[in-house]
Design a protein around this motif. Sequence first.
Motif, PDB file in Angstrom:
ATOM      1  N   ARG A 110     -10.089  -1.653   3.213  1.00  0.00           N
ATOM      2  CA  ARG A 110      -8.701  -1.760   3.686  1.00  0.00           C
ATOM      3  C   ARG A 110      -8.112  -3.162   3.510  1.00  0.00           C
ATOM      4  O   ARG A 110      -6.960  -3.300   3.125  1.00  0.00           O
ATOM      5  CB  ARG A 110      -8.601  -1.327   5.141  1.00  0.00           C
ATOM      6  CG  ARG A 110      -8.824   0.164   5.321  1.00  0.00           C
ATOM      7  CD  ARG A 110      -8.377   0.615   6.700  1.00  0.00           C
ATOM      8  NE  ARG A 110      -8.696   2.009   6.929  1.00  0.00           N
ATOM      9  CZ  ARG A 110      -7.929   3.034   6.569  1.00  0.00           C
ATOM     10  NH1 ARG A 110      -6.800   2.811   5.948  1.00  0.00           N
ATOM     11  NH2 ARG A 110      -8.305   4.262   6.850  1.00  0.00           N
ATOM     12  N   ARG A 111      -8.878  -4.176   3.799  1.00  0.00           N
ATOM     13  CA  ARG A 111      -8.338  -5.537   3.757  1.00  0.00           C
ATOM     14  C   ARG A 111      -7.987  -5.983   2.341  1.00  0.00           C
ATOM     15  O   ARG A 111      -6.960  -6.605   2.120  1.00  0.00           O
ATOM     16  CB  ARG A 111      -9.327  -6.525   4.388  1.00  0.00           C
ATOM     17  CG  ARG A 111      -8.758  -7.941   4.531  1.00  0.00           C
ATOM     18  CD  ARG A 111      -9.725  -8.870   5.218  1.00  0.00           C
ATOM     19  NE  ARG A 111     -10.910  -9.150   4.455  1.00  0.00           N
ATOM     20  CZ  ARG A 111     -10.969 -10.018   3.441  1.00  0.00           C
ATOM     21  NH1 ARG A 111      -9.904 -10.670   3.065  1.00  0.00           N
ATOM     22  NH2 ARG A 111     -12.097 -10.229   2.809  1.00  0.00           N
ATOM     23  N   THR A 112      -8.829  -5.647   1.373  1.00  0.00           N
ATOM     24  CA  THR A 112      -8.643  -6.129   0.004  1.00  0.00           C
ATOM     25  C   THR A 112      -8.123  -5.064  -0.948  1.00  0.00           C
ATOM     26  O   THR A 112      -7.756  -5.378  -2.072  1.00  0.00           O
ATOM     27  CB  THR A 112      -9.977  -6.647  -0.568  1.00  0.00           C
ATOM     28  OG1 THR A 112     -10.908  -5.557  -0.628  1.00  0.00           O
ATOM     29  CG2 THR A 112     -10.529  -7.790   0.268  1.00  0.00           C
ATOM     30  N   ARG A 113      -8.127  -3.797  -0.522  1.00  0.00           N
ATOM     31  CA  ARG A 113      -7.748  -2.644  -1.350  1.00  0.00           C
ATOM     32  C   ARG A 113      -8.704  -2.452  -2.528  1.00  0.00           C
ATOM     33  O   ARG A 113      -8.415  -1.769  -3.482  1.00  0.00           O
ATOM     34  CB  ARG A 113      -6.301  -2.728  -1.844  1.00  0.00           C
ATOM     35  CG  ARG A 113      -5.250  -2.881  -0.759  1.00  0.00           C
ATOM     36  CD  ARG A 113      -5.298  -1.881   0.354  1.00  0.00           C
ATOM     37  NE  ARG A 113      -5.149  -0.495  -0.092  1.00  0.00           N
ATOM     38  CZ  ARG A 113      -5.485   0.555   0.643  1.00  0.00           C
ATOM     39  NH1 ARG A 113      -5.982   0.383   1.840  1.00  0.00           N
ATOM     40  NH2 ARG A 113      -5.341   1.764   0.197  1.00  0.00           N
ATOM     41  N   GLU A 114      -9.878  -3.045  -2.453  1.00  0.00           N
ATOM     42  CA  GLU A 114     -10.889  -2.919  -3.498  1.00  0.00           C
ATOM     43  C   GLU A 114     -11.546  -1.541  -3.412  1.00  0.00           C
ATOM     44  O   GLU A 114     -11.924  -1.081  -2.339  1.00  0.00           O
ATOM     45  CB  GLU A 114     -11.940  -4.011  -3.327  1.00  0.00           C
ATOM     46  CG  GLU A 114     -13.052  -3.958  -4.338  1.00  0.00           C
ATOM     47  CD  GLU A 114     -14.125  -5.006  -4.082  1.00  0.00           C
ATOM     48  OE1 GLU A 114     -15.075  -5.041  -4.879  1.00  0.00           O
ATOM     49  OE2 GLU A 114     -14.029  -5.765  -3.109  1.00  0.00           O
ATOM     50  N   GLN A 115     -11.684  -0.879  -4.563  1.00  0.00           N
ATOM     51  CA  GLN A 115     -12.336   0.418  -4.651  1.00  0.00           C
ATOM     52  C   GLN A 115     -13.832   0.206  -4.863  1.00  0.00           C
ATOM     53  O   GLN A 115     -14.223  -0.598  -5.701  1.00  0.00           O
ATOM     54  CB  GLN A 115     -11.780   1.221  -5.832  1.00  0.00           C
ATOM     55  CG  GLN A 115     -10.283   1.412  -5.789  1.00  0.00           C
ATOM     56  CD  GLN A 115      -9.859   2.388  -4.719  1.00  0.00           C
ATOM     57  OE1 GLN A 115     -10.527   3.380  -4.482  1.00  0.00           O
ATOM     58  NE2 GLN A 115      -8.761   2.092  -4.050  1.00  0.00           N
ATOM     59  N   ARG A 116     -14.656   0.943  -4.123  1.00  0.00           N
ATOM     60  CA  ARG A 116     -16.111   0.813  -4.238  1.00  0.00           C
ATOM     61  C   ARG A 116     -16.748   2.201  -4.243  1.00  0.00           C
ATOM     62  O   ARG A 116     -16.256   3.112  -3.591  1.00  0.00           O
ATOM     63  CB  ARG A 116     -16.689   0.020  -3.069  1.00  0.00           C
ATOM     64  CG  ARG A 116     -15.988  -1.264  -2.712  1.00  0.00           C
ATOM     65  CD  ARG A 116     -16.498  -2.484  -3.284  1.00  0.00           C
ATOM     66  NE  ARG A 116     -17.923  -2.677  -3.142  1.00  0.00           N
ATOM     67  CZ  ARG A 116     -18.537  -3.677  -3.727  1.00  0.00           C
ATOM     68  NH1 ARG A 116     -17.862  -4.533  -4.443  1.00  0.00           N
ATOM     69  NH2 ARG A 116     -19.819  -3.846  -3.592  1.00  0.00           N
TER      70      ARG A 116
END
Length: 124
Positions: A109-115
């Motif tokens: 949520r904080r970085t919008r990075e997909q993992r």
Amino acid sequence: MNNNIINLDFPLHFNSGGRTATTDDADHIRDLIEQLLFTNPGERVNRPDFGAGLLAMVFASNSPELAAALQYTIQASLQRWLSDLVEIQLLQVTSVDATLRIVVQYCVRRTREQRITTFERSIL
């Protein structure tokens, strides 16, 4: 996560300098998911309902119904305990013989990075 917060690595161990090992935010979130998945409810004193208890499921008989039930349980646990950190986009649970595999695709949520991460446990 706040950059001023130090995240302890999981499982707890020491780094090459003899200090408690730390990790970055991305790995810390992955570690939190792993702890949630493999902690049995009742193991945590102040959070008796924390955990999905998947290690016990390795011994259950394999069936599509079991996989569906696990998927529902895991989704509910992730939503309850980690929804402030991650948004679950895909959850896949498979059980083959004595191996349990969970694939989690999420957005931090904080970085919008997909993992995407895979957890696998076997009784062998």
